[in-house]
Scaffold this active site. Structure first.
Site, mmCIF file in Angstrom:
data_model
loop_
_atom_site.group_PDB
_atom_site.id
_atom_site.type_symbol
_atom_site.label_atom_id
_atom_site.label_comp_id
_atom_site.label_asym_id
_atom_site.label_seq_id
_atom_site.Cartn_x
_atom_site.Cartn_y
_atom_site.Cartn_z
ATOM 1 N N ASP A 263 0.860 -1.183 0.000
ATOM 2 C CA ASP A 263 0.000 0.000 0.000
ATOM 3 C C ASP A 263 0.894 1.230 0.000
ATOM 4 O OD1 ASP A 263 -3.203 0.493 0.743
ATOM 5 O OD2 ASP A 263 -1.890 2.197 1.173
ATOM 6 N N ASP A 306 -7.575 -2.505 -5.201
ATOM 7 C CA ASP A 306 -8.729 -2.052 -4.411
ATOM 8 C C ASP A 306 -8.545 -0.546 -4.297
ATOM 9 O OD1 ASP A 306 -10.873 -1.747 -2.780
ATOM 10 O OD2 ASP A 306 -10.275 -3.240 -1.307
ATOM 11 N N CYS A 359 -15.229 0.819 -3.925
ATOM 12 C CA CYS A 359 -16.461 0.802 -3.135
ATOM 13 C C CYS A 359 -17.272 2.049 -3.474
ATOM 14 C CB CYS A 359 -16.190 0.684 -1.638
ATOM 15 S SG CYS A 359 -15.089 1.932 -0.956
#
Length: 430
Positions: A263, A306, A359
């Protein structure tokens, strides 16, 4: 605390959030610190009142003919908690901690207002400037899709099949009315409570400490399943965050193969260390810096992005974010998404797959980004997701939740009973 005190507390927190532009968790925490006499049940009820009020802020304001914090809190009790005007006024009468509210007759007049006369974005409880994006995403049913985001979310668990199975987890919570999730094959669901009822604290259970499950929305579980990671493969979780999907991959792969978790904000990776230990996930290799990925180029069987996004699909859980989002937020996230797509695709081997997940429900962050990526990277092609969906979804009759122009899948509370998630898959041409 009686209802009057809880109502007054909710009004105070809503005022704090509005006047100081603070996130809900901060406002609730500060109120709790300055009112230590309030028990856990009181704090849960106040939190429910505040979150419910923000979920339906616009329609509450229309019905009450005013959107002050007191209007929203009272409307919540009437419309969402289903307390009648007569019962509410009778309950608050004589309570010295209760705020003053209109008469039962006035409240009944408010409830009698015809919401059908309100503008569409008010009925949908979303910012007016986002109505066009929702219509692009969902077509004629966009208003119903937006309204589904005003409900309380359930609590979903993903069973860790490395250490347990779904029957064991269901039995561990047998006194809490758990249910198997409809679509995710290893999920367990606790439906949202009503009124002041609080959700269970699953992370405080012994079975959680034993690693039997992780807390993960069913939509996120499905997104991880759609990546289709197989035992023995090399997988890169490029925006790993706290590691929820990496842990899901480890279980899917039966701890066989390698998972590289990276990340850009390495501080977000820190919780993964304990989560890996608890879950018995032995194949995850945390990479803290971009330089630590050197040598993995063109070698990964699967790469997951993601992506950073506006989080519109999680508005049930974070309703205050619905009223803070701006056009600049979307523009900034689109730039971030293009950047991570361009960077992460370099690690996919010929014939390997790249998965793009958000999302968000907005086409600007979803299908638009897919089209732009394919224009920049003709070496990639989209993959058919119909059979992939059929192999992942436990309910074989569940419709394939295609996004606009069939460019990926779009999950939502109304379509799939999950948080909002977008999934697109690409294959690097050999």
């Amino acid at each position: 605390m009686r209802l009057g005190g809880r109502l007054q507390a909710a009004i105070e927190v809503l005022t704090e959030i509005e006047t100081r532009h603070r996130p809900v968790p901060d406002g609730l925490k500060d109120w709790g610190l300055s009112h230590r006499f309030a028990g856990s049940g009181d704090r849960a009820a106040i939190s429910n009142l505040v979150h419910d009020a923000l979920r339906m802020k616009l329609s509450h304001g229309f019905m009450m003919n005013g959107d002050a914090p007191a209007d929203l809190a009272v409307a919540t009790l009437l419309r969402q908690w289903r307390i009648s005007p007569e019962e509410l006024t009778a309950t608050l009468e004589g309570d010295r901690f209760a705020p003053e509210i209109p008469s039962a007759e006035s409240l009944a007049d408010c409830l009698a207002r015809d919401l059908a006369q309100a503008p569409a974005h008010v009925r949908a409880d979303i910012p007016e400037w986002l109505a066009g994006s929702f219509e692009r995403a969902f077509g004629p049913e966009w208003e119903l899709e937006a309204q589904a985001l005003t409900s309380r979310p359930p609590l979903d668990l993903r069973v860790n099949t490395l250490l347990s199975n779904r029957d064991q987890v269901l039995e561990a919570f047998s006194d809490r009315d758990p249910k198997p999730t409809r679509l995710a094959p290893f999920g367990v669901r606790f439906e949202a409570g009503e009124g002041p009822q609080r959700q269970i604290a699953a992370a405080s259970e012994v079975s959680f400490a034993r690693g039997w499950f992780e807390i993960q929305d069913e939509g996120s579980q499905l997104a991880a399943g759609l990546v289709d990671a197989q035992p023995g493969e090399d997988v890169l979780d490029y925006c790993a965050g706290g590691g929820g999907k990496s842990l899901a991959f480890a279980a899917m792969m039966n701890n066989e193969g390698r998972i590289f978790a990276y990340d850009a904000d390495r501080r977000r990776l820190a919780p993964m260390v304990e989560r890996m230990r608890r879950a018995g996930a032995d194949i995850i290799d945390i990479r803290e810096r971009a330089a630590d990925l050197n040598g993995l180029e063109s070698k990964m069987d699967r790469v997951l992005i993601d992506a950073p996004c506006t989080g519109t699909g999680t508005w049930r859980r974070r309703p205050d974010a619905k009223w803070r989002i701006s056009e600049k937020n979307i523009t900034d996230r689109m730039a971030d998404q293009d950047k991570v797509l361009d960077a992460a695709c370099a690690y996919v081997r010929p014939g390997g797959e790249l998965a793009y997940v958000t999302c968000s429900l907005l086409p600007e962050e979803n299908t638009d980004r897919v089209k732009a990526f394919l224009q920049r990277h003709p070496e990639f092609e989209t993959i058919s997701l119909k059979q992939r969906w059929r192999s992942v979804a436990a309910d074989s009759e569940a419709p394939v939740p295609y996004a606009d122009q069939n460019l990926g899948l779009l999950l939502s509370p109304r379509r799939t009973g999950t948080d909002g998630f977008y999934f697109a898959g690409f294959r690097r041409k050999s």
